[in-house]
Design an enzyme around this catalytic site. Structure first.
Site, PDB file in Angstrom:
ATOM      1  N   ARG A 134     -24.887   6.594 -38.211  1.00  0.00           N
ATOM      2  CA  ARG A 134     -24.279   5.257 -38.163  1.00  0.00           C
ATOM      3  C   ARG A 134     -25.324   4.266 -37.689  1.00  0.00           C
ATOM      4  NH1 ARG A 134     -20.227   4.964 -33.970  1.00  0.00           N
ATOM      5  NH2 ARG A 134     -21.683   3.639 -32.837  1.00  0.00           N
ATOM      6  N   GLU A 156     -28.799  -0.453 -32.966  1.00  0.00           N
ATOM      7  CA  GLU A 156     -29.330   0.896 -32.776  1.00  0.00           C
ATOM      8  C   GLU A 156     -28.964   1.749 -33.976  1.00  0.00           C
ATOM      9  OE1 GLU A 156     -27.593   2.561 -29.280  1.00  0.00           O
ATOM     10  OE2 GLU A 156     -25.563   2.538 -30.066  1.00  0.00           O
ATOM     11  N   ASN A 158     -27.663   5.686 -34.786  1.00  0.00           N
ATOM     12  CA  ASN A 158     -27.062   6.863 -34.149  1.00  0.00           C
ATOM     13  C   ASN A 158     -27.229   8.082 -35.038  1.00  0.00           C
ATOM     14  OD1 ASN A 158     -25.343   5.436 -31.847  1.00  0.00           O
ATOM     15  ND2 ASN A 158     -25.066   4.261 -33.727  1.00  0.00           N
ATOM     16  N   SER A 163     -19.261   8.194 -33.839  1.00  0.00           N
ATOM     17  CA  SER A 163     -17.806   8.275 -33.728  1.00  0.00           C
ATOM     18  C   SER A 163     -17.090   7.172 -34.492  1.00  0.00           C
ATOM     19  CB  SER A 163     -17.399   8.224 -32.260  1.00  0.00           C
ATOM     20  OG  SER A 163     -17.811   7.014 -31.672  1.00  0.00           O
ATOM     21  N   LYS A 336     -34.156   5.929 -28.507  1.00  0.00           N
ATOM     22  CA  LYS A 336     -34.464   4.503 -28.599  1.00  0.00           C
ATOM     23  C   LYS A 336     -35.966   4.270 -28.737  1.00  0.00           C
ATOM     24  CE  LYS A 336     -30.145   3.408 -28.107  1.00  0.00           C
ATOM     25  NZ  LYS A 336     -29.604   4.782 -28.045  1.00  0.00           N
ATOM     26  N   LYS A 398     -32.940  -0.501 -22.530  1.00  0.00           N
ATOM     27  CA  LYS A 398     -32.199   0.648 -23.046  1.00  0.00           C
ATOM     28  C   LYS A 398     -32.911   1.961 -22.720  1.00  0.00           C
ATOM     29  CE  LYS A 398     -30.002  -1.592 -27.021  1.00  0.00           C
ATOM     30  NZ  LYS A 398     -29.701  -1.447 -28.472  1.00  0.00           N
ATOM     31  N   GLU A 402     -27.100   8.066 -25.794  1.00  0.00           N
ATOM     32  CA  GLU A 402     -26.014   7.665 -26.673  1.00  0.00           C
ATOM     33  C   GLU A 402     -24.733   7.601 -25.847  1.00  0.00           C
ATOM     34  OE1 GLU A 402     -26.581   6.764 -29.644  1.00  0.00           O
ATOM     35  OE2 GLU A 402     -28.600   7.529 -29.886  1.00  0.00           O
ATOM     36  N   GLY A 403     -23.714   6.935 -26.407  1.00  0.00           N
ATOM     37  CA  GLY A 403     -22.385   7.013 -25.809  1.00  0.00           C
ATOM     38  C   GLY A 403     -21.891   5.769 -25.119  1.00  0.00           C
ATOM     39  N   ARG A 488     -16.513  -2.878 -34.490  1.00  0.00           N
ATOM     40  CA  ARG A 488     -16.065  -2.856 -33.092  1.00  0.00           C
ATOM     41  C   ARG A 488     -16.155  -4.272 -32.542  1.00  0.00           C
ATOM     42  NH1 ARG A 488     -20.033   1.405 -30.599  1.00  0.00           N
ATOM     43  NH2 ARG A 488     -21.352   0.403 -32.155  1.00  0.00           N
TER      44      ARG A 488
END
Length: 514
Positions: A134, A156, A158, A163, A336, A398, A402-403, A488
């Site tokens: 993603r 970013e 992923n 998710s 990153k 950063k 992740e998360g 989002r």
């Protein structure tokens, strides 16, 4: 973008209109699995000891407006991004040079790399890898100009546990349903039309990626039936998002899958002599399944490895014959630091992996300025920016995680760096803040409606299946496609955007010409 072109969207709702909209939104969401397990702060564990309750996932009442040109470009370049990160994961020598800069200052990255080396010493037995990726973007508007132009900038990329592919499909259908039943005021329909609502087929498309890996695995090596294994956290609030992919995998691909809590890996799986991975469901101990594909929805955070056994479990899975989604090298490609190396101004690395000028230039156009915090010339300049409160206010710091919930923003950066020894600074990258135009919307979260200014983050999913090379063989991409989108949305005062981390809400796009 929206203001001043669309200052009256979304319109105000009367109390009767809002009651009608919310009633239908909540019922539809639960009936169609647009849901999460409630947080303990919302429903105490004492009231739900079995963890059986569900609540509507954080969701926007209206689809948010999004520039059509930016949306279409994000989808169009996803295959190039898939190709880019597949190429990075296949170039162990290049990846090693980057990762080795982090090993001494980031224990988690170091342990992942060590696990790769341990498997490599024994020899990998599976040369196929699957990526369910993603790529996340925001619309950027330069605030210093009188008539700012807008463009797409990447937040970013992923490579593990990407998710909300399940829920994103549902929320676009939800907003379409609410429009169909006249839950939105007539005044909204001048902008909000069926033709402007962008559907997302991410559930089906990501499931097709898992099915493609399952098929590419080939014939079984045991007498057992074959399956896909979802490696999950326990407990898992975001279970319904994952379930949508499981159901689509079975309904559309005819592929059986199982959910395996990460901490039970060594208890419920074994390796045969040729390292074929076999899963024995605790509920059916007399049965066994040959695992074709391991799909990690856990294992992306240090929090998933509280015991030595958890690292043994990751090694156990990585050395198996099953196709990994992702492999450890693909997991590491999502650091990153990799994004920074690609995006640092005048970096030569992008062309190495995307040799076609027109492809590389389109990807390059989505990069925001990103800098290292090492002792290179670029790093020294970045340290000056990060330690000055005035200049730091334009940046985000950063780590390699992740998360959600891991970043340091703006004027908090100098104080944070003061708390770290300078030898740890290179574990972080400094990224210029993307400045999206502020919109309006309302978010339903934990049963409450929150109104105000919002900003959105567009995630575009991608599926890539490839064969890893060896020696002088660079390998090859076997399957590559764009796989739907996620929007989002969060309050414009919130820096973080993760839904599962408690910051954002799932949304869908109402495309506008801006």
């Amino acid at each position: 973008m929206v203001p001043p072109l669309y200052p009256d969207y979304p319109p105000e709702l009367s109390s009767a209109q809002e009651q009608y909209l919310l009633s239908n939104l909540k019922d539809w969401s639960i009936a169609h699995g647009l849901a999460v397990r409630p947080a303990p702060s919302f429903v105490p564990t004492s009231q739900d000891p079995s963890g059986a309750l569900a609540t509507t996932a954080p969701v926007t009442l209206f689809p948010s407006l999004f520039p059509r040109a930016c949306f279409e470009e994000a989808l169009a370049i996803q295959k190039a991004y898939n190709e880019l990160y597949s190429a990075i994961a296949r170039d162990e020598e290049w990846l090693q040079a980057i990762v080795e800069e982090l090993i001494g200052i980031d224990d988690f990255v170091g342990k992942l790399w060590q696990t790769h080396l341990e498997v490599k010493r024994e020899g990998y037995v599976q040369d196929l890898s699957l990526g369910l990726f993603r790529s996340d973007y925001m619309v950027h508007s330069e605030p210093s100009t009188a008539s700012p132009s807008i463009g797409l900038k990447q937040v970013e990329f992923n490579t593990i546990a990407s998710s909300f592919g399940g829920l994103s499909s549902q929320v676009s259908i939800l907003h379409n349903y609410l429009l169909t039943i006249d839950a939105y005021p007539v005044s909204a329909t001048t902008i909000l039309r069926k033709s402007s609502l962008a559907p997302s087929d991410s559930s089906s498309s990501l499931a097709k990626g898992l099915a493609a890996a399952h098929s590419a695995y080939g014939s079984p090596r045991t007498s057992h039936p074959m399956c896909v294994l979802f490696i999950v956290q326990d407990p898992e609030r975001n279970v319904f998002d994952q379930r949508h992919l499981e159901y689509a995998l079975l309904a559309e691909g005819g592929v059986r899958s199982f959910r395996l809590p990460f901490h039970r890996t060594l208890l419920d799986t074994r390796l045969e002599a040729d390292r074929t991975l076999v899963y024995v469901p605790p509920s059916i101990p007399s049965a066994a399944y040959e695992v074709t594909t391991v799909y990690f929805r856990a294992g992306y955070s240090p929090d998933d490895y509280p015991r030595t056994e958890d690292w043994r479990a990751r090694f156990h899975l990585e050395r198996s014959r099953a196709i990994k989604c992702p492999s450890i090298l693909t997991h590491l490609a999502g650091c990153k630091k990799i994004q920074q190396v690609l995006a640092t101004p005048h970096s030569p690395h992008l062309k190495q992996f995307l040799p076609e000028d027109n492809v590389a230039s389109r990807v390059l156009a989505t990069f925001a300025p990103i800098y290292p915090l090492d002792e290179s010339q670029a790093g020294i300049e970045a340290r000056k920016l990060a330690t000055d409160p005035e200049s730091a206010s334009r940046y985000v710091l950063k780590p390699q995680r992740e998360g959600g919930g891991n970043n340091i923003y703006r004027k908090a950066i100098p104080l944070f760096l003061e708390s770290l020894p300078e030898k740890s600074w290179p574990a972080y990258i400094l990224m210029e803040m993307i400045e999206p135009p502020v919109l309006k919307n309302a978010i339903l979260r934990n049963g409450e409606v929150q109104r105000g200014g919002v900003i959105g983050e567009l995630g575009v999913y991608g599926v890539c299946l490839w064969r890893n090379g060896s020696g002088g063989d660079a390998g090859e991409v076997l399957q590559n496609w764009e796989a739907g989108y996620l929007l989002r949305t969060k309050g414009n005062q919130s820096e973080e955007g993760g839904v599962a981390a408690g910051f954002g809400a799932v949304d869908s796009c109402c495309l506008v010409d801006a």
